[in-house]
Write a protein that holds these residues in place. Sequence first.
Motif, short mmCIF file in Angstrom:
data_model
loop_
_atom_site.label_atom_id
_atom_site.label_comp_id
_atom_site.label_asym_id
_atom_site.label_seq_id
_atom_site.Cartn_x
_atom_site.Cartn_y
_atom_site.Cartn_z
N UNK A 225 4.63 7.47 16.48
CA UNK A 225 5.83 7.93 15.80
C UNK A 225 6.32 9.21 16.46
N UNK B 280 -3.76 4.20 6.45
CA UNK B 280 -3.27 4.55 7.77
C UNK B 280 -3.55 6.03 8.00
N UNK C 114 -0.01 2.78 16.31
CA UNK C 114 1.42 3.10 16.32
C UNK C 114 1.63 4.48 16.94
N UNK D 101 -4.64 -1.74 14.16
CA UNK D 101 -3.22 -1.65 14.50
C UNK D 101 -2.96 -0.20 14.88
N UNK E 2 -3.17 13.06 4.97
CA UNK E 2 -3.15 12.06 3.92
C UNK E 2 -3.74 12.65 2.64
N UNK F 199 -3.80 7.53 -1.38
CA UNK F 199 -3.26 6.22 -1.09
C UNK F 199 -3.68 5.25 -2.17
N UNK G 3 0.88 -1.17 0.00
CA UNK G 3 0.00 0.00 0.00
C UNK G 3 0.92 1.22 0.00
N UNK H 222 -4.85 -4.67 6.55
CA UNK H 222 -5.14 -5.13 5.20
C UNK H 222 -4.95 -4.02 4.19
N UNK I 91 0.63 -5.82 4.96
CA UNK I 91 -0.45 -6.25 5.84
C UNK I 91 -0.03 -6.14 7.30
N UNK I 92 -0.75 -5.31 8.06
CA UNK I 92 -0.54 -5.16 9.50
C UNK I 92 0.86 -4.71 9.90
N UNK I 93 1.56 -4.07 9.00
CA UNK I 93 2.87 -3.53 9.38
C UNK I 93 2.74 -2.03 9.66
N UNK I 94 3.78 -1.51 10.30
CA UNK I 94 3.83 -0.07 10.45
C UNK I 94 4.14 0.57 9.11
N UNK I 95 4.03 1.88 9.05
CA UNK I 95 4.35 2.61 7.83
C UNK I 95 5.84 2.90 7.78
N UNK I 96 6.40 2.74 6.61
CA UNK I 96 7.81 3.05 6.37
C UNK I 96 7.85 4.29 5.49
N UNK I 97 8.62 5.28 5.89
CA UNK I 97 8.60 6.57 5.22
C UNK I 97 9.86 6.84 4.43
N UNK J 9 3.07 0.49 3.34
CA UNK J 9 2.76 -0.50 4.36
C UNK J 9 2.47 -1.83 3.66
N UNK K 78 1.65 11.91 1.86
CA UNK K 78 1.22 12.80 2.92
C UNK K 78 1.83 14.18 2.70
N UNK L 76 1.36 5.61 -0.04
CA UNK L 76 0.72 6.81 0.49
C UNK L 76 1.53 8.05 0.15
N UNK M 234 -3.79 0.96 -3.26
CA UNK M 234 -3.67 -0.45 -2.87
C UNK M 234 -3.22 -1.32 -4.03
#
Lengths: 111, 113
Positions: free
Chosen positions: B36, B101, B34, B32, A46, A49, A32, B97, A96-102, A94, A36, A34, A51
Motif C-alpha cells: 500500500x 492482516x 500486499x 497473501x 492493529x 479485529x 473481517x 481466511x 477471504x483472500x482479498x486486500x484490505x479496504x479502508x 477484508x 488500526x 479491523x 471475524x
Amino acid sequence: SQTIHQWPATLVQPVGSPLSLECTVEGTSNPNLYWYRQAAGRGLQLLFYSVGIGQISSEVPQNLSASRPQDRQFILSSKKLLLSDSGFYLCAWTALNTEAFFGQGTRLTVV
Amino acid sequence: AQSVTQLDSHVSVSEGTPVLLRCNYSSSYSPSLFWYVQHPNKGLQLLLKYTSAATLVKGINGFEAEFKKSETSFHLTKPSAHMSDAAEYFCVVSDGGASKIIFGSGTRLSIRP
C-alpha cells in the motif's frame, strides 16, 4: 459494490471524555473488520479485529475497546480518553483472500 | 502467526533511478501479500497484491513486486522513480481466511530532483 463508511473525519476531545467511533460496511456479508491506529510518523498498529458478530480480538493492552453489534458495524470506544490516544484511526474490512479496504480515517486529537 | 518486516524505514533515491523497498514476511500458511502507498495527508491506496498466482506481480504507477518463497521476501521495485512517488509505503501480510492482516512499520520514500 462494497463501500466502507467511517465517521467522524476529525474529532477533538478533552482528556477524560468518552469516545465512540463508528464504521459500517456495505455490499458484503460476514467481513473481517479491523481497527488500526497510526500515530504521527509511525506505521499502522492493529488494535482490534473481528471475524464475526460479538467476536473481538484485542492486539494490544490499551485504554480502548471495540464492539461488533451487527455483522457490518464495528465500533471503537473509550470510557476516558488519554492524551496518548491521539492519532489517526482507520477502520478496514477484508473478505477471504482479498486486500484490505479502508475507511477515510478519523483524526483524533485529545486535548 | 504471521509477521512482516520492512527493512528500511527511509529510502532516498534520485528522480529517474530505480526504487527498491524491501519486505520480509513470516507466515504459517500460503500468505497473501500486499503493498500500500500513503501520500501525505491522504488515505491508503493499494499498489499491488499477491494471492498465490504469478509470483511477479505488476501494480499501478509502474511498480511491481516479486514473491520469493525461499527468501520469504516480497520486495517492491520500480525501474525509474518519479517525484510523485514520494510517500509512505506499507508491506502487508495475511494468512487468509479468518486471519488478521498485519502491516509493516512502513518505508518513507524520498525522491531527490
